[in-house]
Design a protein around this motif. Structure first.
Motif, PDB file in Angstrom:
ATOM      1  N   ALA A 167       0.944  -1.244  -0.166  1.00  0.00           N
ATOM      2  CA  ALA A 167      -0.148  -0.205   0.153  1.00  0.00           C
ATOM      3  C   ALA A 167       0.724   1.201  -0.175  1.00  0.00           C
ATOM      4  CB  ALA A 167      -0.830   0.089   1.220  1.00  0.00           C
ATOM      5  N   LYS A 205       1.594   2.539  -3.611  1.00  0.00           N
ATOM      6  CA  LYS A 205       0.144   3.126  -4.152  1.00  0.00           C
ATOM      7  C   LYS A 205      -0.360   4.148  -3.395  1.00  0.00           C
ATOM      8  CE  LYS A 205      -0.670  -1.731  -5.402  1.00  0.00           C
ATOM      9  NZ  LYS A 205      -1.642  -2.897  -5.477  1.00  0.00           N
ATOM     10  N   LYS A 206      -0.063   4.498  -2.161  1.00  0.00           N
ATOM     11  CA  LYS A 206      -0.517   5.633  -1.419  1.00  0.00           C
ATOM     12  C   LYS A 206      -2.001   5.515  -1.171  1.00  0.00           C
ATOM     13  CE  LYS A 206       3.104   8.735  -2.869  1.00  0.00           C
ATOM     14  NZ  LYS A 206       3.714   9.817  -2.382  1.00  0.00           N
ATOM     15  N   VAL A 207      -2.419   4.234  -0.912  1.00  0.00           N
ATOM     16  CA  VAL A 207      -3.755   3.923  -0.608  1.00  0.00           C
ATOM     17  C   VAL A 207      -4.632   4.625   0.470  1.00  0.00           C
ATOM     18  CG1 VAL A 207      -5.303   1.972   0.184  1.00  0.00           C
ATOM     19  CG2 VAL A 207      -3.425   1.528  -1.480  1.00  0.00           C
ATOM     20  N   LYS A 261      -5.506   8.111  -0.546  1.00  0.00           N
ATOM     21  CA  LYS A 261      -6.880   8.153  -1.421  1.00  0.00           C
ATOM     22  C   LYS A 261      -7.870   8.087  -0.395  1.00  0.00           C
ATOM     23  CE  LYS A 261      -4.286   6.555  -5.123  1.00  0.00           C
ATOM     24  NZ  LYS A 261      -4.072   5.248  -5.842  1.00  0.00           N
TER      25      LYS A 261
END
Length: 99
Positions: free
Chosen positions: A59, A62-64, A67
């Motif tokens: 994660a 992706k920088k979940v 978001k």
């Protein structure tokens, strides 16, 4: 004896529905501070993460969580979250389902 309903929550990293006790809550308070909520009772916007260190590691690039919370999160927080999840998973394996 009547069976109790098990509360289910969606893991924001894997999109899987899991029992609440198998997840860690991440919370953003009114000041915008993101923190790990081990009790699950802090006030604020919460998101749940499974006790899967590999999912947390995936994660980060992706920088979940950025978001999910609509704000920039420091990369160090992902490292802290990885350490916490890894520790909790090890505890779970040693002592069983305790919290």
């Amino acid at each position: 004896m009547k069976k109790r309903k098990v509360p289910m929550r969606r893991d924001v990293l894997t999109e899987a529905m899991l029992p609440k006790k198998e997840l860690v809550r991440i919370v953003r308070d009114q000041e915008g501070t993101i923190s790990i909520d081990p009790t699950g009772k802090k006030s604020g916007r919460g998101a749940y993460v499974s006790l899967d260190p590999e999912a947390v590691k995936a994660a980060k690039p992706k920088k979940v969580l950025d978001k999910v919370f609509n704000q920039k999160i420091a990369p160090e927080f992902y490292d802290d979250l990885f350490a916490y999840v890894d520790h909790q998973k090890a505890r779970q394996e040693l002592f069983g389902q305790q919290k």
